[in-house]
Design a protein around this motif. Structure first.
Motif, PDB file in Angstrom:
ATOM      1  N   LYS A 116       0.829  -1.220   0.000  1.00 44.73           N
ATOM      2  CA  LYS A 116       0.000   0.000   0.000  1.00 44.73           C
ATOM      3  C   LYS A 116       0.855   1.257   0.000  1.00 44.73           C
ATOM      4  O   LYS A 116       0.525   2.239  -0.668  1.00 44.73           O
ATOM      5  CB  LYS A 116      -0.955   0.003   1.197  1.00 44.73           C
ATOM      6  CG  LYS A 116      -2.137  -0.901   0.980  1.00 44.73           C
ATOM      7  CD  LYS A 116      -3.270  -0.575   1.946  1.00 44.73           C
ATOM      8  CE  LYS A 116      -4.409  -1.560   1.725  1.00 44.73           C
ATOM      9  NZ  LYS A 116      -4.896  -2.149   2.994  1.00 44.73           N
ATOM     10  N   LEU A 117       1.947   1.229   0.760  1.00 40.67           N
ATOM     11  CA  LEU A 117       2.830   2.409   0.782  1.00 40.67           C
ATOM     12  C   LEU A 117       3.519   2.555  -0.574  1.00 40.67           C
ATOM     13  O   LEU A 117       3.632   3.659  -1.114  1.00 40.67           O
ATOM     14  CB  LEU A 117       3.874   2.283   1.898  1.00 40.67           C
ATOM     15  CG  LEU A 117       3.353   2.444   3.328  1.00 40.67           C
ATOM     16  CD1 LEU A 117       4.484   2.242   4.335  1.00 40.67           C
ATOM     17  CD2 LEU A 117       2.731   3.813   3.533  1.00 40.67           C
ATOM     18  N   TYR A 118       3.938   1.445  -1.136  1.00 38.71           N
ATOM     19  CA  TYR A 118       4.580   1.482  -2.456  1.00 38.71           C
ATOM     20  C   TYR A 118       3.620   2.079  -3.486  1.00 38.71           C
ATOM     21  O   TYR A 118       4.005   2.932  -4.294  1.00 38.71           O
ATOM     22  CB  TYR A 118       5.015   0.068  -2.860  1.00 38.71           C
ATOM     23  CG  TYR A 118       5.481  -0.027  -4.287  1.00 38.71           C
ATOM     24  CD1 TYR A 118       6.724   0.456  -4.664  1.00 38.71           C
ATOM     25  CD2 TYR A 118       4.658  -0.563  -5.275  1.00 38.71           C
ATOM     26  CE1 TYR A 118       7.147   0.399  -5.978  1.00 38.71           C
ATOM     27  CE2 TYR A 118       5.067  -0.625  -6.591  1.00 38.71           C
ATOM     28  CZ  TYR A 118       6.312  -0.139  -6.947  1.00 38.71           C
ATOM     29  OH  TYR A 118       6.711  -0.187  -8.252  1.00 38.71           O
ATOM     30  N   GLU A 119       2.351   1.624  -3.446  1.00 39.38           N
ATOM     31  CA  GLU A 119       1.348   2.124  -4.407  1.00 39.38           C
ATOM     32  C   GLU A 119       1.133   3.628  -4.219  1.00 39.38           C
ATOM     33  O   GLU A 119       1.040   4.378  -5.188  1.00 39.38           O
ATOM     34  CB  GLU A 119       0.005   1.396  -4.222  1.00 39.38           C
ATOM     35  CG  GLU A 119       0.046  -0.105  -4.537  1.00 39.38           C
ATOM     36  CD  GLU A 119       0.202  -0.397  -6.020  1.00 39.38           C
ATOM     37  OE1 GLU A 119      -0.077   0.494  -6.819  1.00 39.38           O
ATOM     38  OE2 GLU A 119       0.631  -1.530  -6.348  1.00 39.38           O
ATOM     39  N   LYS A 120       1.040   4.053  -2.943  1.00 40.48           N
ATOM     40  CA  LYS A 120       0.845   5.480  -2.633  1.00 40.48           C
ATOM     41  C   LYS A 120       1.962   6.312  -3.245  1.00 40.48           C
ATOM     42  O   LYS A 120       1.752   7.415  -3.739  1.00 40.48           O
ATOM     43  CB  LYS A 120       0.922   5.680  -1.109  1.00 40.48           C
ATOM     44  CG  LYS A 120      -0.380   6.038  -0.427  1.00 40.48           C
ATOM     45  CD  LYS A 120      -0.041   6.572   0.969  1.00 40.48           C
ATOM     46  CE  LYS A 120      -1.089   6.170   1.976  1.00 40.48           C
ATOM     47  NZ  LYS A 120      -0.706   6.529   3.350  1.00 40.48           N
ATOM     48  N   ASN A 121       3.160   5.750  -3.213  1.00 37.71           N
ATOM     49  CA  ASN A 121       4.327   6.503  -3.688  1.00 37.71           C
ATOM     50  C   ASN A 121       4.317   6.703  -5.196  1.00 37.71           C
ATOM     51  O   ASN A 121       5.036   7.547  -5.717  1.00 37.71           O
ATOM     52  CB  ASN A 121       5.619   5.824  -3.221  1.00 37.71           C
ATOM     53  CG  ASN A 121       5.779   5.957  -1.722  1.00 37.71           C
ATOM     54  OD1 ASN A 121       5.233   6.878  -1.124  1.00 37.71           O
ATOM     55  ND2 ASN A 121       6.494   5.045  -1.109  1.00 37.71           N
ATOM     56  N   LYS A 122       3.459   5.939  -5.880  1.00 29.39           N
ATOM     57  CA  LYS A 122       3.306   6.157  -7.324  1.00 29.39           C
ATOM     58  C   LYS A 122       2.759   7.552  -7.602  1.00 29.39           C
ATOM     59  O   LYS A 122       3.032   8.132  -8.649  1.00 29.39           O
ATOM     60  CB  LYS A 122       2.349   5.127  -7.902  1.00 29.39           C
ATOM     61  CG  LYS A 122       2.974   3.770  -8.041  1.00 29.39           C
ATOM     62  CD  LYS A 122       2.162   2.904  -8.984  1.00 29.39           C
ATOM     63  CE  LYS A 122       2.898   1.614  -9.245  1.00 29.39           C
ATOM     64  NZ  LYS A 122       2.023   0.455  -9.220  1.00 29.39           N
ATOM     65  N   LYS A 134      14.508   5.861  -7.760  1.00 34.39           N
ATOM     66  CA  LYS A 134      13.843   4.713  -8.383  1.00 34.39           C
ATOM     67  C   LYS A 134      13.178   3.901  -7.271  1.00 34.39           C
ATOM     68  O   LYS A 134      13.817   3.583  -6.262  1.00 34.39           O
ATOM     69  CB  LYS A 134      14.864   3.824  -9.110  1.00 34.39           C
ATOM     70  CG  LYS A 134      15.655   4.563 -10.186  1.00 34.39           C
ATOM     71  CD  LYS A 134      15.001   4.502 -11.555  1.00 34.39           C
ATOM     72  CE  LYS A 134      15.755   5.290 -12.602  1.00 34.39           C
ATOM     73  NZ  LYS A 134      15.476   6.764 -12.562  1.00 34.39           N
ATOM     74  N   PHE A 135      11.887   3.574  -7.486  1.00 35.61           N
ATOM     75  CA  PHE A 135      11.076   2.907  -6.452  1.00 35.61           C
ATOM     76  C   PHE A 135      10.951   1.402  -6.730  1.00 35.61           C
ATOM     77  O   PHE A 135      10.683   1.013  -7.862  1.00 35.61           O
ATOM     78  CB  PHE A 135       9.678   3.524  -6.432  1.00 35.61           C
ATOM     79  CG  PHE A 135       9.666   4.970  -6.002  1.00 35.61           C
ATOM     80  CD1 PHE A 135       9.414   5.316  -4.674  1.00 35.61           C
ATOM     81  CD2 PHE A 135       9.911   5.990  -6.919  1.00 35.61           C
ATOM     82  CE1 PHE A 135       9.402   6.641  -4.276  1.00 35.61           C
ATOM     83  CE2 PHE A 135       9.896   7.328  -6.519  1.00 35.61           C
ATOM     84  CZ  PHE A 135       9.642   7.651  -5.196  1.00 35.61           C
ATOM     85  N   PHE A 136      11.080   0.596  -5.683  1.00 32.98           N
ATOM     86  CA  PHE A 136      10.953  -0.859  -5.813  1.00 32.98           C
ATOM     87  C   PHE A 136      10.062  -1.405  -4.702  1.00 32.98           C
ATOM     88  O   PHE A 136      10.134  -0.935  -3.560  1.00 32.98           O
ATOM     89  CB  PHE A 136      12.332  -1.533  -5.720  1.00 32.98           C
ATOM     90  CG  PHE A 136      13.267  -1.103  -6.817  1.00 32.98           C
ATOM     91  CD1 PHE A 136      13.369  -1.825  -7.996  1.00 32.98           C
ATOM     92  CD2 PHE A 136      14.028   0.066  -6.680  1.00 32.98           C
ATOM     93  CE1 PHE A 136      14.214  -1.408  -9.016  1.00 32.98           C
ATOM     94  CE2 PHE A 136      14.876   0.493  -7.700  1.00 32.98           C
ATOM     95  CZ  PHE A 136      14.966  -0.250  -8.873  1.00 32.98           C
ATOM     96  N   TYR A 137       9.230  -2.394  -5.057  1.00 34.57           N
ATOM     97  CA  TYR A 137       8.411  -3.118  -4.081  1.00 34.57           C
ATOM     98  C   TYR A 137       9.125  -4.433  -3.841  1.00 34.57           C
ATOM     99  O   TYR A 137       9.304  -5.221  -4.790  1.00 34.57           O
ATOM    100  CB  TYR A 137       7.017  -3.346  -4.677  1.00 34.57           C
ATOM    101  CG  TYR A 137       6.144  -4.306  -3.916  1.00 34.57           C
ATOM    102  CD1 TYR A 137       5.934  -4.158  -2.540  1.00 34.57           C
ATOM    103  CD2 TYR A 137       5.520  -5.365  -4.562  1.00 34.57           C
ATOM    104  CE1 TYR A 137       5.131  -5.041  -1.850  1.00 34.57           C
ATOM    105  CE2 TYR A 137       4.701  -6.249  -3.878  1.00 34.57           C
ATOM    106  CZ  TYR A 137       4.519  -6.087  -2.522  1.00 34.57           C
ATOM    107  OH  TYR A 137       3.715  -6.964  -1.839  1.00 34.57           O
ATOM    108  N   GLY A 138       9.580  -4.670  -2.605  1.00 33.79           N
ATOM    109  CA  GLY A 138      10.321  -5.907  -2.366  1.00 33.79           C
ATOM    110  C   GLY A 138      10.777  -5.995  -0.921  1.00 33.79           C
ATOM    111  O   GLY A 138      10.412  -5.171  -0.081  1.00 33.79           O
ATOM    112  N   ASP A 139      11.583  -7.020  -0.663  1.00 34.46           N
ATOM    113  CA  ASP A 139      12.098  -7.267   0.682  1.00 34.46           C
ATOM    114  C   ASP A 139      13.531  -6.751   0.774  1.00 34.46           C
ATOM    115  O   ASP A 139      14.423  -7.261   0.102  1.00 34.46           O
ATOM    116  CB  ASP A 139      12.058  -8.772   0.970  1.00 34.46           C
ATOM    117  CG  ASP A 139      12.680  -9.112   2.315  1.00 34.46           C
ATOM    118  OD1 ASP A 139      13.028  -8.182   3.083  1.00 34.46           O
ATOM    119  OD2 ASP A 139      12.826 -10.310   2.602  1.00 34.46           O
TER     120      ASP A 139
END
Ligand code: SAH
Length: 218
Positions: A116-122, A134-139
């Motif tokens: 959800k935070l990653y999506e918000k950052n879009k 550069k944004f990444f969704y991951g561990d």
């Protein structure tokens, strides 16, 4: 809802915050200038507008927080950022710390495990100002092997141990700033990577952070 209007009043509050950070021992002029230039209230819900320049952490949703300005300044100062440094950040959160690094001219690769935070950052308003993030969704424990090695790595959550894969993704002579959860306290450490793959360790003050958690959260 977020307020994206900057005013003389907010600029004045930022200058006061910068003076407070100086009094607390922050000396890196690049760090202080970045904090002076970035409207922190843009990164928070408008409910926090009036207090956005207090030296405090605030909730940003999903049980997470934007770090306290002093903590952001302290970690960034320890990183000794130079323009064009390639920096990996673990824990994008509100994007405030990433913006401070980008404002200082770093090339920032930032990972967030909360979808959800990653999506918000879009929709992050400052994206146009900082094409160098550069944004990444991951561990974060896995780092970004494809983009390694990095000059600097910053972890913005309390790590239960020093993640070995991140040490492996540092350049020789590169530095990692990491708050490590030692049980009673969380201590800031700075590691410097050695040519043999190992590292030296310097110990700094204690801080409080949300925990660095394994895996992604969908
Ligand atoms: N740098 C952020 C601080 C956010 S708090 C800011 O300036 O606002 C720490 C963030 O780390 C949270 O958003 C949390 O979800 C994230 N996090 C925790 N463990 C993680 C992991 N293993 N990988 C990536 N992000 C992680």
């Amino acid at each position: 809802m977020k307020n994206h209007v900057d005013t003389y009043q907010y600029k004045g509050l930022r200058r006061q915050l910068v003076e407070l950070l100086r009094k607390k021992g922050i000396t890196d002029e690049g760090v202080l200038a970045a904090i002076n230039n970035i409207p922190r209230h843009f990164f928070l819900d408008s409910a926090f507008d009036k207090i956005a320049y207090e030296d405090r952490a605030f909730p940003i949703g999903e049980g997470q927080t934007i770090s306290q300005p002093y903590t952001v300044a302290y970690q960034t100062q320890l990183l000794e950022i130079k323009p064009n440094d390639k920096v990996l950040e673990i824990g994008t959160g509100s994007v405030y710390q990433a913006s401070v690094l980008a404002e200082m001219g770093a090339k920032v690769f930032t990972i967030e495990r909360q979808k959800k935070l990653y999506e918000k950052n879009k929709d992050f308003i400052f994206k146009g100002n900082y094409p160098n993030i550069k944004f990444f969704y991951g561990d974060g424990f896995q780092g970004l092997p494809t983009y390694a090695p990095f000059d600097k790595i910053i972890i913005t959550a309390a790590a239960p141990f020093i993640p070995p894969k991140l040490v492996a993704q540092l350049k020789t002579g590169g530095m990692m700033v990491v708050p490590v959860d030692l049980g009673p306290v969380t201590q800031m450490l700075r590691l410097t990577k050695l040519a043999d793959g190992g590292y030296t360790e310097e110990q700094f003050d204690n801080f409080s952070f949300v925990p660095m958690l394994e895996g992604r959260s969908g």
